[in-house]
Write a protein that holds these residues in place. Structure first.
Motif, PDB file in Angstrom:
ATOM      1  N   GLY A 174       0.822  -1.207   0.000  1.00 16.90           N
ATOM      2  CA  GLY A 174       0.000   0.000   0.000  1.00 16.90           C
ATOM      3  C   GLY A 174       0.852   1.250   0.000  1.00 16.90           C
ATOM      4  N   ALA A 175       0.159   2.379   0.057  1.00 16.81           N
ATOM      5  CA  ALA A 175       0.827   3.671  -0.056  1.00 16.81           C
ATOM      6  C   ALA A 175       1.872   3.840   1.051  1.00 16.81           C
ATOM      7  CB  ALA A 175      -0.220   4.781   0.011  1.00 16.81           C
ATOM      8  N   LYS A 189       0.887  -8.174  -5.781  1.00 19.25           N
ATOM      9  CA  LYS A 189       1.456  -7.215  -4.821  1.00 19.25           C
ATOM     10  C   LYS A 189       2.735  -7.787  -4.192  1.00 19.25           C
ATOM     11  CE  LYS A 189      -2.764  -4.696  -3.547  1.00 19.25           C
ATOM     12  NZ  LYS A 189      -3.611  -4.195  -2.439  1.00 19.25           N
ATOM     13  N   GLY A 194      -1.477   1.272  -4.732  1.00 15.61           N
ATOM     14  CA  GLY A 194      -0.727   2.425  -4.237  1.00 15.61           C
ATOM     15  C   GLY A 194      -1.648   3.538  -3.780  1.00 15.61           C
TER      16      GLY A 194
HETATM   17  N1  LIG Z   1      -1.011   7.031  11.729  1.00 16.87           N
HETATM   18  C1  LIG Z   1      -1.063   7.846  10.671  1.00 16.87           C
HETATM   19  O1  LIG Z   1      -0.751   9.047  10.741  1.00 16.87           O
HETATM   20  C2  LIG Z   1      -1.502   7.269   9.345  1.00 16.87           C
HETATM   21  C3  LIG Z   1      -1.365   8.033   8.160  1.00 16.87           C
HETATM   22  C4  LIG Z   1      -1.724   7.411   6.952  1.00 16.87           C
HETATM   23  C5  LIG Z   1      -2.227   6.117   6.948  1.00 16.87           C
HETATM   24  N2  LIG Z   1      -2.367   5.457   8.135  1.00 16.87           N
HETATM   25  C6  LIG Z   1      -2.845   4.066   8.173  1.00 16.87           C
HETATM   26  O2  LIG Z   1      -1.962   3.303   7.384  1.00 16.87           O
HETATM   27  C7  LIG Z   1      -2.657   2.183   6.845  1.00 16.87           C
HETATM   28  C8  LIG Z   1      -2.415   2.137   5.340  1.00 16.87           C
HETATM   29  O3  LIG Z   1      -2.970   3.315   4.757  1.00 16.87           O
HETATM   30  P1  LIG Z   1      -2.658   3.704   3.241  1.00 16.87           P
HETATM   31  O4  LIG Z   1      -3.189   5.065   3.016  1.00 16.87           O
HETATM   32  O5  LIG Z   1      -1.239   3.411   2.935  1.00 16.87           O
HETATM   33  O6  LIG Z   1      -3.585   2.692   2.438  1.00 16.87           O
HETATM   34  P2  LIG Z   1      -3.110   1.504   1.459  1.00 16.87           P
HETATM   35  O7  LIG Z   1      -2.225   0.619   2.231  1.00 16.87           O
HETATM   36  O8  LIG Z   1      -2.637   2.059   0.183  1.00 16.87           O
HETATM   37  O9  LIG Z   1      -4.496   0.794   1.187  1.00 16.87           O
HETATM   38  C9  LIG Z   1      -5.094   0.028   2.175  1.00 16.87           C
HETATM   39  C10 LIG Z   1      -4.662  -1.442   2.025  1.00 16.87           C
HETATM   40  O10 LIG Z   1      -4.988  -2.123   3.229  1.00 16.87           O
HETATM   41  C11 LIG Z   1      -5.116  -3.496   2.940  1.00 16.87           C
HETATM   42  N3  LIG Z   1      -6.285  -4.010   3.652  1.00 16.87           N
HETATM   43  C12 LIG Z   1      -7.567  -3.602   3.546  1.00 16.87           C
HETATM   44  N4  LIG Z   1      -8.352  -4.319   4.366  1.00 16.87           N
HETATM   45  C13 LIG Z   1      -7.535  -5.214   4.994  1.00 16.87           C
HETATM   46  C14 LIG Z   1      -7.756  -6.243   5.953  1.00 16.87           C
HETATM   47  N5  LIG Z   1      -8.978  -6.503   6.430  1.00 16.87           N
HETATM   48  N6  LIG Z   1      -6.688  -6.975   6.376  1.00 16.87           N
HETATM   49  C15 LIG Z   1      -5.440  -6.711   5.893  1.00 16.87           C
HETATM   50  N7  LIG Z   1      -5.184  -5.758   4.982  1.00 16.87           N
HETATM   51  C16 LIG Z   1      -6.222  -5.016   4.543  1.00 16.87           C
HETATM   52  C17 LIG Z   1      -5.325  -3.619   1.432  1.00 16.87           C
HETATM   53  O11 LIG Z   1      -4.151  -4.211   0.876  1.00 16.87           O
HETATM   54  P3  LIG Z   1      -4.030  -5.818   0.660  1.00 16.87           P
HETATM   55  O12 LIG Z   1      -4.323  -6.061  -0.783  1.00 16.87           O
HETATM   56  O13 LIG Z   1      -2.647  -6.085   1.042  1.00 16.87           O
HETATM   57  O14 LIG Z   1      -5.075  -6.444   1.545  1.00 16.87           O
HETATM   58  C18 LIG Z   1      -5.420  -2.188   0.951  1.00 16.87           C
HETATM   59  O15 LIG Z   1      -4.869  -1.994  -0.322  1.00 16.87           O
HETATM   60  C19 LIG Z   1      -4.111   2.344   7.260  1.00 16.87           C
HETATM   61  O16 LIG Z   1      -4.361   1.590   8.427  1.00 16.87           O
HETATM   62  C20 LIG Z   1      -4.217   3.822   7.583  1.00 16.87           C
HETATM   63  O17 LIG Z   1      -5.263   4.111   8.484  1.00 16.87           O
HETATM   64  C21 LIG Z   1      -2.012   6.012   9.321  1.00 16.87           C
END
Ligand SMILES: NC(=O)c1ccc[n+]([C@@H]2O[C@H](COP(=O)([O-])OP(=O)(O)OC[C@H]3O[C@@H](n4cnc5c(N)ncnc54)[C@H](OP(=O)(O)O)[C@@H]3O)[C@@H](O)[C@H]2O)c1
Length: 337
Positions: free
Chosen positions: A159-160, A185, A329
């Motif tokens: 992911g991103a 992926k 992404g």
């Molecule tokens: N703390 C902070 O400041 C902050 C900032 C940005 C993002 N985040 C967190 O970082 C994480 C990733 O965010 P992102 O923006 O980079 O999104 P991302 O990873 O690009 O997209 C989300 C990915 O999560 C996976 N996913 C969805 N449901 C799932 C499940 N039930 N079990 C396992 N994997 C699952 C999917 O990939 P698969 O195909 O691999 O399942 C999906 O492509 C999120 O939890 C988000 O809330 C936190």
């Protein structure tokens, strides 16, 4: 200027699970007039982030929940079309807190000007050079504190955020293992991003056994993007004095009754640390962080993917791709000018 009409997606009711068009419908309303110190921007890019799903729920969070009837809050990049402030002028391109809408009226003091002629695509300021890259950088380096030779495990690794985390961990000299939801992926993160191993969590069966096989020396840093059963399994693989950096729990966002982790007692067993963070904790260091990410990018040390979807009316189906894993992404909505 003739009256501008704003298409705006708003929160009609709090989603019970995956948000539906009934939860998040749209309305066409006149654009809010800017008060003194405010400006109107015509949005060009809207960032789709899993966190937005959390803001749709009425629970304690690092910022207030979105109120019923309010537009769905989001980071945006847009062009100023009217300004009642000396800080931004008509024609400027800015990044701001906005919403899933065509026009945003907001305080100019919260708008960051971007140079549209810098050669850097504007969308990159929402992805690798924006909150996504900064989350990966500060979450890994400040919370995870990886050392050369250690093993770093990352979930949502293609992911991103996760894809950047893994590449930065490789630059620190770590053994890096990613968990992702498809063979494609997994191939991307190992063959192109340089992760040492990947686990397809949808086909691997026993998570704990799969992590132990891919991390023969145990896990020193677990960068947790998903929570749930994957977190529980990772907890069973921790080394002494290991660190768990809790970035997000996407597996629970659409399920208010999701059970909590069972294996937190492993923190005692291994004298390990678990720490949550939000990227906003590091706002004072954003300049430093963007500089570091840009340096790696220009040196060819960082790769990233953006999935850009046209147009505003695809915002809700686009957002749902984050939860079924079909995004490739950083997910961004573009509203062509
Ligand atoms: N703390 C902070 O400041 C902050 C900032 C940005 C993002 N985040 C967190 O970082 C994480 C990733 O965010 P992102 O923006 O980079 O999104 P991302 O990873 O690009 O997209 C989300 C990915 O999560 C996976 N996913 C969805 N449901 C799932 C499940 N039930 N079990 C396992 N994997 C699952 C999917 O990939 P698969 O195909 O691999 O399942 C999906 O492509 C999120 O939890 C988000 O809330 C936190």
């Amino acid at each position: 200027m003739s009256e501008l009409i704003n298409r705006q997606y708003y929160l009609a009711k709090r989603p019970a699970s995956v948000p539906t068009p009934e939860d998040v419908p749209f309305r066409d309303v006149p654009v809010a007039k800017p008060a003194a110190g405010e400006a109107i921007i015509r949005n060009m890019y809207i960032s789709l982030d899993p966190a937005i799903r959390g803001w749709m729920s009425d629970v304690n969070n690092y910022i207030d929940p979105i109120a019923i009837n309010d537009p769905i809050r989001s980071s945006v990049i847009g062009r100023v079309v009217k300004s009642n402030s000396d800080l931004v002028a008509e024609g400027d391109v800015v990044m701001s807190l906005g919403a899933w809408e065509r026009y945003t009226t907001a305080p100019a003091a919260g708008m960051n000007k971007l140079d549209e002629n810098s050669g850097i695509p504007l969308s990159n300021f929402l992805s690798v050079l924006g909150p996504t890259g900064l989350t990966a950088l500060f979450g890994l380096m400040d919370v995870g504190k990886p050392k050369a030779g250690e093993t770093v495990l990352v979930s949502a690794a293609a992911g991103a955020v996760g894809s950047i985390v893994g590449q930065i961990a490789k630059m620190q000299g770590c053994h890096v293992v990613g968990m992702a939801g498809s063979e494609e992926k997994c191939r991307w993160i190992t063959d192109e991003l340089g992760f040492d191993a990947a686990i397809n969590y949808k086909t691997c069966g026993d998570y704990e056994a799969a992590i132990k096989a891919a991390c023969p020396n145990g896990v020193d840093v677990y960068f947790d993007n998903v929570g749930g059963d994957i977190l529980d399994a990772a907890l069973m693989c921790l080394n002494r004095f290991s660190r768990v950096a809790v970035c997000g729990w996407i597996s629970t966002y659409n399920d208010a009754d999701a059970p909590g982790p069972k294996n937190l007692w492993q923190l005692v067993a291994e004298s390990a640390t678990i720490q949550g963070f939000v990227v906003l904790d590091y706002v004072e260091r954003f300049g430093e962080g963007v500089g570091q990410l840009a340096e790696w990018l220009m040196a060819g040390k960082l790769q990233f993917k953006e999935e850009i979807i046209d147009d505003l009316d695809n915002v809700l189906p686009g957002f749902l791709k984050l939860f079924d894993g079909s995004n490739q992404g950083k997910l961004i909505i573009r509203i062509p000018e």
